[in-house]
Design a protein around this motif. Sequence first.
Motif, PDB file in Angstrom:
ATOM      1  N   ARG A  21      77.105 -57.686 -57.039  1.00 54.33           N
ATOM      2  CA  ARG A  21      77.181 -56.241 -57.323  1.00 54.33           C
ATOM      3  C   ARG A  21      77.534 -55.426 -56.084  1.00 54.33           C
ATOM      4  N   GLN A  22      77.533 -56.117 -54.922  1.00 61.29           N
ATOM      5  CA  GLN A  22      77.800 -55.425 -53.649  1.00 61.29           C
ATOM      6  C   GLN A  22      76.846 -54.248 -53.467  1.00 61.29           C
ATOM      7  N   GLN A  23      75.604 -54.459 -53.838  1.00 62.64           N
ATOM      8  CA  GLN A  23      74.557 -53.477 -53.588  1.00 62.64           C
ATOM      9  C   GLN A  23      73.188 -54.086 -53.873  1.00 62.64           C
ATOM     10  N   GLY A  24      72.167 -53.438 -53.358  1.00 68.93           N
ATOM     11  CA  GLY A  24      70.798 -53.904 -53.588  1.00 68.93           C
ATOM     12  C   GLY A  24      69.932 -53.625 -52.369  1.00 68.93           C
ATOM     13  N   ARG A  25      68.654 -53.445 -52.643  1.00 67.35           N
ATOM     14  CA  ARG A  25      67.709 -53.219 -51.537  1.00 67.35           C
ATOM     15  C   ARG A  25      66.609 -54.263 -51.614  1.00 67.35           C
ATOM     16  N   ILE A  26      66.285 -54.823 -50.459  1.00 63.18           N
ATOM     17  CA  ILE A  26      65.169 -55.760 -50.371  1.00 63.18           C
ATOM     18  C   ILE A  26      64.133 -55.111 -49.465  1.00 63.18           C
ATOM     19  N   VAL A  27      62.957 -54.873 -50.031  1.00 64.85           N
ATOM     20  CA  VAL A  27      61.878 -54.214 -49.283  1.00 64.85           C
ATOM     21  C   VAL A  27      60.794 -55.256 -49.055  1.00 64.85           C
TER      22      VAL A  27
END
Length: 262
Positions: free
Chosen positions: A129-135
């Motif tokens: 998706r060429q996006q995303g956040r890993i917290v």
Amino acid sequence: MESLNEKVVWITGASSGIGEAAAMAFSNHGAKVILSSRRADQLKQVASRCKGDSYVLPLDLSDNSNFSDIVKEAIEAFGQVDVLLNNGGISQRSEAAETPIEVDRKVMEVNYFGNISLTKALLPHFQERQQGRIVVISSLSGKFGFFLRSAYAASKFALVGFYESLRLEEEKNNIRVHLVYPGFIKTNISKNAIDANGNTHGEMDNNQNKGISAQECATRLIRGIQKDKKDIFIGGKEMMSLKIQRFFPNLFHSIIKKQSAT
Ligand SMILES: NC(=O)c1ccc[n+]([C@@H]2O[C@H](COP(=O)([O-])OP(=O)(O)OC[C@H]3O[C@@H](n4cnc5c(N)ncnc54)[C@H](OP(=O)(O)O)[C@@H]3O)[C@@H](O)[C@H]2O)c1
């Protein structure tokens, strides 16, 4: 500030403490939440108190054998995942000298290997998706060691090394990595910590008892993500220790060794 409305946020350790408060807070921002941990009943209770859409997806961080199926289910729940909040974990209360290596391995298995396994299983989805956040929830113990926490601190340091590397590698894919360093948060973390025999410690530490609430922690966590902060520090006056450690290491040692272990 990025809106969280309609974003899909997958939270591990969502059955209590910081994860539960984060589930409520993200939900209040209009996010759809996927709730994971071992205790399905507890997760269902949290889900029933969330404002918007939620999905209960039980998993055990110490067993990654079914993570590819679990990730598939998480993606299918709402069609995508936008944020993975790697929060689930256990603490430790025992001196290194009395702690059998099996206990060190157990802490690493849950806090480190379980955590990074889930990230690795979800990463292709973010890359596609060429996006995303890993917290990632590390700790002050991911910045310096402390009494009774050799395995715990090691696991939290390990997360920092892994995710600082991943942050650099995945920037090209527009994937953001946020490392979170909570200080003292009033949750059951010390009660649920394991001792040298692998049993639960069962006591509320004075430090946690005096800590900020999990709700305040969740509010500050979300603010940090929305401001796109790479490193997010959350706590009270104990956070001063980081500045003292950095600029006055000898003073830091003389102060920290006098602190109560609990
Ligand atoms: N409280 C603090 O002062 C503090 C400070 C720094 C960092 N942290 C970190 O914050 C995170 C959340 O802790 P908390 O303070 O909210 O404590 P908590 O109330 O004990 O929550 C821990 C969560 O982790 C889940 N968990 C534990 N073992 C698991 C496993 N094998 N598989 C899946 N889930 C598991 C638990 O759910 P189940 O029992 O349902 O599996 C629970 O939801 C932890 O990573 C902790 O190290 C806490």
